[in-house]
Motif scaffolding. Sequence first.
Motif, PDB file in Angstrom:
ATOM      1  N   LEU A  69       0.815  -1.211   0.000  1.00 14.21           N
ATOM      2  CA  LEU A  69       0.000   0.000   0.000  1.00 14.21           C
ATOM      3  C   LEU A  69       0.850   1.262   0.000  1.00 14.21           C
ATOM      4  CD1 LEU A  69      -2.773  -1.009   2.566  1.00 14.21           C
ATOM      5  CD2 LEU A  69      -2.927  -0.973   0.070  1.00 14.21           C
ATOM      6  N   ILE A  70       1.622   1.481   1.040  1.00 12.84           N
ATOM      7  CA  ILE A  70       2.371   2.725   1.203  1.00 12.84           C
ATOM      8  C   ILE A  70       3.824   2.376   1.490  1.00 12.84           C
ATOM      9  CG2 ILE A  70       2.595   4.842   2.577  1.00 12.84           C
ATOM     10  CD1 ILE A  70      -0.380   4.591   3.215  1.00 12.84           C
ATOM     11  N   TYR A 159      -1.236 -10.505  -8.078  1.00 16.28           N
ATOM     12  CA  TYR A 159      -1.311  -9.399  -7.120  1.00 16.28           C
ATOM     13  C   TYR A 159      -1.743  -8.149  -7.865  1.00 16.28           C
ATOM     14  CZ  TYR A 159       3.152  -8.000  -9.153  1.00 16.28           C
ATOM     15  OH  TYR A 159       4.132  -7.633 -10.035  1.00 16.28           O
ATOM     16  N   GLY A 160      -2.114  -7.134  -7.095  1.00 21.71           N
ATOM     17  CA  GLY A 160      -2.489  -5.877  -7.734  1.00 21.71           C
ATOM     18  C   GLY A 160      -2.810  -4.798  -6.721  1.00 21.71           C
ATOM     19  N   GLY A 161      -2.879  -3.554  -7.201  1.00 19.34           N
ATOM     20  CA  GLY A 161      -3.238  -2.432  -6.347  1.00 19.34           C
ATOM     21  C   GLY A 161      -4.640  -2.604  -5.777  1.00 19.34           C
ATOM     22  N   TRP A 162      -4.857  -2.081  -4.569  1.00 19.82           N
ATOM     23  CA  TRP A 162      -6.115  -2.366  -3.876  1.00 19.82           C
ATOM     24  C   TRP A 162      -7.310  -1.708  -4.548  1.00 19.82           C
ATOM     25  CZ3 TRP A 162      -9.486   1.115  -1.756  1.00 19.82           C
ATOM     26  CH2 TRP A 162      -9.029   2.409  -1.510  1.00 19.82           C
ATOM     27  N   ILE A 163      -7.106  -0.603  -5.274  1.00 21.69           N
ATOM     28  CA  ILE A 163      -8.251   0.083  -5.883  1.00 21.69           C
ATOM     29  C   ILE A 163      -8.816  -0.719  -7.047  1.00 21.69           C
ATOM     30  CG2 ILE A 163      -8.821   2.053  -7.365  1.00 21.69           C
ATOM     31  CD1 ILE A 163      -7.430   3.851  -5.416  1.00 21.69           C
ATOM     32  N   THR A 164      -7.975  -1.142  -7.948  1.00 19.71           N
ATOM     33  CA  THR A 164      -8.481  -1.803  -9.143  1.00 19.71           C
ATOM     34  C   THR A 164      -8.574  -3.318  -9.003  1.00 19.71           C
ATOM     35  OG1 THR A 164      -6.219  -1.572  -9.981  1.00 19.71           O
ATOM     36  CG2 THR A 164      -7.858  -0.057 -10.840  1.00 19.71           C
TER      37      THR A 164
END
Length: 422
Positions: A69-70, A159-164
């Motif tokens: 995430l960050i 895996y992937g970014g949490w938004i998309t």
Amino acid sequence: MDQGNTAFILICAALVLLMTPGLAFFYGGLVKAKSVISMMMLSFGAMGLIGVLWVVYGYAIAFPGSDGLIPPWSIDWSAIGLKGLLEVPDGAAYPPLAFVAFQATFAIITVALVSGAIADRAKFGSWMIFAAIWATIVYFPVASWVFNFGLADDGSFAYGGWITYGMQEWFGVGAIDFAGGTAVHINAGAAALALALVLGKRLGFQKGVHVPHTPPFVLLGAGLLWFGWFGFNAGSELAADGTAALAFVNTIAAPAAALLAWMVVEKIKDGKPTSVGAASGAVAGLVAITPACASLDPIWAIVLGLIAGAVCALAIELKYKWGFDDSLDVVGIHLVGGLIGTLYLGFFATATGLFWTGDATQLLVQAIAAVSVLVYSFVLAYVIGFAIEKTIGFRVKNEDEVAGIDTVVHGEEGYVLEGARA
């Protein structure tokens, strides 16, 4: 390796890079004559600064090869300086560095967009410091939330970014943001609002006082932006295929409709359609179609453009009612336009929108994505800007603002006729 798709990505990257000089012309034409160099330099400064930061560590944060995430938990340390991306893996569709170059241009234009909110009154050095910090702790992580994804060796999702991608596991569908409605436009618009509040109003701020000094610059800039936007949207498919073609057509349709809608609103509201309004309408349509370009039929893209053009034409008046000086309407065009395009997908996205399915889940995840990026960007941009203002100062002196900041900040003048000092 597919040489055709590789060429496509590299050409699209060049198109998107051209958008930042286009933005410089667009913004430069909107300010007063004594601030045109300063305004354009904020965009060119972003090109130099973010281009370097992206190579050094920006890509490593934005594409960490995990769900992170960050930072620092999501940094791909092997990608620092791009040292681990020089080889082309067996079976790769395109070289990793082609994707690096394409995404670098997104980072550059996003940071440059923010500068429109602080026209005529910002120190160049303070802007560069803000840009470096904001890109590092806001844009790079948010780009990871939206654009970062990976596949397992068997082609399955890894895996992937949490938004998309993350919300797809939580809600059954992920937020749709094909080319950056959240990561680019809502992100930049929220930061622009924060900086406008930190720096305060220009001297004499009121409707009709600050007028564009060169509308032809504005039209030129809008034209360059529209041209480059084809790389922005179609290039996000990373392949020259049917989806890229759909994104390309929608990038014609939506801004064309928005341009018309903005001029109609101007005619009704003010009695005359203006060239600056036409240019702004086209940009509003481009902003709105960015997240949606691969998920709408062209007719629905036109409807989106009409809505965005009309609403953004009205939204730019909010700064006078609410008392914040968003100099060049970054909030009214990019934040509002980005929100419209992102939320519109919740209703009309092909196969998942509420209009087609009767299920509001897509609308819910679009709203979560939009609000999350807006709040994250606004809060951190405000903190960064406030800290700079209270330490080294972000705003120029009042007397320098009145005189025009080109000579004070850069020692140059935009227009010198027949050897005389303007």
